[in-house]
Write an enzyme that holds these catalytic residues in place. Structure first.
Site, PDB file in Angstrom:
ATOM      1  CG  ASN A   1       2.252  -6.903 -14.142  1.00 57.06           C
ATOM      2  OD1 ASN A   1       1.382  -7.665 -14.551  1.00 57.06           O
ATOM      3  ND2 ASN A   1       2.208  -5.588 -14.332  1.00 57.06           N
TER       4      ASN A   1
ATOM      5  CB  ALA B   1      -0.943   0.001   1.204  1.00 57.93           C
TER       6      ALA B   1
ATOM      7  CG  ASP C   1      -5.254  -5.253 -19.992  1.00 57.80           C
ATOM      8  OD1 ASP C   1      -4.296  -4.466 -20.035  1.00 57.80           O
ATOM      9  OD2 ASP C   1      -5.197  -6.368 -19.441  1.00 57.80           O
TER      10      ASP C   1
ATOM     11  N   GLY D   1       3.186   1.847  -2.191  1.00 60.87           N
ATOM     12  CA  GLY D   1       3.780   1.983  -3.522  1.00 60.87           C
ATOM     13  C   GLY D   1       3.042   2.932  -4.444  1.00 60.87           C
ATOM     14  N   GLY D   2       3.574   3.006  -5.653  1.00 62.07           N
ATOM     15  CA  GLY D   2       3.012   3.901  -6.662  1.00 62.07           C
ATOM     16  C   GLY D   2       1.571   3.567  -7.005  1.00 62.07           C
TER      17      GLY D   2
ATOM     18  CB  ILE E   1      -2.440  -5.298  -8.960  1.00 60.59           C
ATOM     19  CG1 ILE E   1      -3.948  -4.981  -8.880  1.00 60.59           C
ATOM     20  CG2 ILE E   1      -1.714  -4.246  -9.779  1.00 60.59           C
ATOM     21  CD1 ILE E   1      -4.285  -3.687  -8.151  1.00 60.59           C
TER      22      ILE E   1
ATOM     23  CG  HIS F   1      -2.709  -7.803 -16.983  1.00 62.66           C
ATOM     24  ND1 HIS F   1      -3.413  -6.726 -17.458  1.00 62.66           N
ATOM     25  CD2 HIS F   1      -1.904  -7.308 -15.998  1.00 62.66           C
ATOM     26  CE1 HIS F   1      -3.066  -5.638 -16.788  1.00 62.66           C
ATOM     27  NE2 HIS F   1      -2.144  -5.965 -15.903  1.00 62.66           N
TER      28      HIS F   1
HETATM   29  N1  APR Z   1       4.956  -7.183   1.117  1.00 64.07           N
HETATM   30  C1  APR Z   1       4.292  -6.015   1.025  1.00 64.07           C
HETATM   31  N2  APR Z   1       4.659  -5.003   0.239  1.00 64.07           N
HETATM   32  C2  APR Z   1       5.774  -5.174  -0.488  1.00 64.07           C
HETATM   33  C3  APR Z   1       6.533  -6.359  -0.446  1.00 64.07           C
HETATM   34  C4  APR Z   1       6.082  -7.398   0.399  1.00 64.07           C
HETATM   35  N3  APR Z   1       6.720  -8.548   0.509  1.00 64.07           N
HETATM   36  N4  APR Z   1       7.591  -6.206  -1.263  1.00 64.07           N
HETATM   37  C5  APR Z   1       7.492  -4.984  -1.811  1.00 64.07           C
HETATM   38  N5  APR Z   1       6.397  -4.350  -1.325  1.00 64.07           N
HETATM   39  C6  APR Z   1       5.924  -2.997  -1.594  1.00 64.07           C
HETATM   40  C7  APR Z   1       7.033  -1.978  -1.772  1.00 64.07           C
HETATM   41  O1  APR Z   1       7.603  -1.593  -0.541  1.00 64.07           O
HETATM   42  C8  APR Z   1       6.277  -0.847  -2.466  1.00 64.07           C
HETATM   43  O2  APR Z   1       5.714   0.042  -1.531  1.00 64.07           O
HETATM   44  O3  APR Z   1       5.185  -2.955  -2.811  1.00 64.07           O
HETATM   45  C9  APR Z   1       5.166  -1.584  -3.227  1.00 64.07           C
HETATM   46  C10 APR Z   1       5.367  -1.569  -4.728  1.00 64.07           C
HETATM   47  O4  APR Z   1       5.296  -0.249  -5.143  1.00 64.07           O
HETATM   48  P1  APR Z   1       6.220   0.343  -6.318  1.00 64.07           P
HETATM   49  O5  APR Z   1       7.627  -0.120  -6.137  1.00 64.07           O
HETATM   50  O6  APR Z   1       5.948   1.803  -6.401  1.00 64.07           O
HETATM   51  O7  APR Z   1       5.664  -0.414  -7.610  1.00 64.07           O
HETATM   52  P2  APR Z   1       4.302  -0.156  -8.400  1.00 64.07           P
HETATM   53  O8  APR Z   1       4.582   0.730  -9.558  1.00 64.07           O
HETATM   54  O9  APR Z   1       3.232   0.236  -7.434  1.00 64.07           O
HETATM   55  O10 APR Z   1       4.016  -1.603  -8.991  1.00 64.07           O
HETATM   56  C11 APR Z   1       3.751  -2.694  -8.143  1.00 64.07           C
HETATM   57  O11 APR Z   1       2.292  -3.797  -9.695  1.00 64.07           O
HETATM   58  O12 APR Z   1       1.810  -3.410 -11.945  1.00 64.07           O
HETATM   59  C12 APR Z   1       2.544  -4.117 -11.027  1.00 64.07           C
HETATM   60  O13 APR Z   1       4.530  -4.565 -12.278  1.00 64.07           O
HETATM   61  C13 APR Z   1       4.024  -3.853 -11.205  1.00 64.07           C
HETATM   62  O14 APR Z   1       4.527  -5.767  -9.938  1.00 64.07           O
HETATM   63  C14 APR Z   1       4.532  -4.357  -9.895  1.00 64.07           C
HETATM   64  C15 APR Z   1       3.459  -3.944  -8.921  1.00 64.07           C
END
Ligand code: APR
Length: 334
Positions: free
Chosen positions: A123, A9, A154, A11-12, A121, A183
């Site tokens: 990937n 939560a 999509d 992340g981006g 979600i 996807h």
């Molecule tokens: N448990 C919980 N959160 C995690 C874990 C984990 N084991 N590992 C990583 N994260 C968190 C990261 O700390 C980060 O806040 O997941 C988040 C991912 O956010 P971003 O790095 O900003 O990536 P984002 O662009 O949100 O994409 C996330 O979605 O579309 C797909 O390919 C993309 O797989 C990627 C995912």
């Protein structure tokens, strides 16, 4: 009283997705989980929005208590956790990291909220959904009606880009276009011939324009990566799409809304009508899904598809089974 969790939560995708979920009045509890401690601040920030959901932040801990607190009693779990691809990282590196993340989170769900609807979600969705299914099977809690790969982006891109292609850029929300397959890239099959209302016949007569539109939908993510110029991939449109699908699941499962149909990447292996319409025995595929109190109520077969869409289907079927096997093998032969 719907309890929802977002895993990843901070992340981006996760942050805007959490914010959007906070605006859904059906949600009474919203739990935000991440490996980074800032997730507590994200939750605090969102908690000030004056909607019903009580919002809390939970950080991953070595003893698993953080995940347990986020998941216990949850009705719906949305997973955007993962790592985006960084310079020097191969697709296999990315696969191994995200596959491991989804496996661990799925194990937590199996333990703490085995009856939750799970929306993935992270990937590559074509492989991470089979990974979650394998984890649930091993734990004896697999319910194919409750596991979804979110392909709504999509669907959203199909409407928006089709409206642009026919010079009606303000009419994106008027078109409902089923998207089937998987996807990523060539596995995404927008069934433009089944658009409601129908797209103009001139679009289908201009083969080059049609192929360009399909390619734009299939590789829409690349447009965003290029435009962000090193600053990441699609996050905001993905968050919107994840929210829209979560709302559809919630409205059908908890608010008694009837006739909710949305494409999603789901388990189809034991549905002969579907696999026959696809023309291959395949375990997972995105089809229009009728949603209801227990999740998947009914899967819709492909229906009449054009010769061009049959070609797209063949290309999809060259790639998708391998992605599914890759996910299954990640769990079965670690
Ligand atoms: N448990 C919980 N959160 C995690 C874990 C984990 N084991 N590992 C990583 N994260 C968190 C990261 O700390 C980060 O806040 O997941 C988040 C991912 O956010 P971003 O790095 O900003 O990536 P984002 O662009 O949100 O994409 C996330 O979605 O579309 C797909 O390919 C993309 O797989 C990627 C995912």
């Amino acid at each position: 009283m719907v309890k929802a969790a977002v895993l990843g939560a901070a992340g981006g995708i996760g942050q805007p997705l959490a914010l959007l979920l906070k605006t859904d009045p059906a949600i009474k509890e919203l739990r935000l989980f991440d490996v980074v401690p800032v997730v507590k601040g994200v939750a605090q920030d969102i908690s000030h929005v004056d909607t019903p959901a009580v919002t809390s932040g939970h950080v991953k801990s070595d003893d698993g208590e953080g995940l347990k607190a986020a998941l216990t009693g949850c009705d719906i779990v949305v997973i955007p956790a993962g790592v985006p691809r960084k310079p020097g990282m191969t697709r296999d590196d990315l696969f191994n990291i995200n596959a491991g993340i989804v496996r661990d989170l799925a194990q937590g769900i199996a333990q703490h909220c085995p009856k939750a609807f799970v929306l993935i979600i992270s990937n590559p969705v074509n492989s991470t959904v089979p990974i979650a299914a394998e984890v649930f099977k091993a734990a004896g809690v697999f319910d194919p009606k409750r596991l979804f790969g979110v392909t709504t982006l999509d669907v959203v891109r199909s409407s928006t880009m089709s409206a642009q292609a026919i010079d009606k850029p303000n009419s994106a929300d008027e078109f409902t276009i089923p998207v089937i397959g998987g996807h990523s890239g060539h596995t995404i099959i927008p069934l433009l011939s089944q658009s409601k209302p129908a797209l103009p016949s001139s679009l289908f007569e201009d083969k080059e324009k049609l192929a360009a539109l399909v390619k734009r939908i299939q590789f829409g993510g690349d447009e965003v990566v290029e435009a962000k110029a090193g600053g990441g991939s699609a996050t905001l449109s993905m968050a919107y799409a994840g929210f829209r699908f979560a709302q559809q699941v919630i409205s059908a499962a908890f608010n008694g809304k009837k006739g909710v149909i949305a494409p999603s990447y789901v388990y189809v292996a034991d549905n002969k009508e579907i696999t026959q319409s696809i023309g291959k025995d395949i375990a997972f595929f995105s089809v229009p899904v009728e949603l209801g109190p227990s999740g998947v109520e009914k899967l819709h077969p492909l229906g009449d598809i054009s010769p061009y869409e049959k070609e797209l289907l063949s290309a999809c079927l060259e790639e998708l089974p391998g992605s599914i096997t890759k996910g299954v093998q990640f769990i079965q032969q670690p």
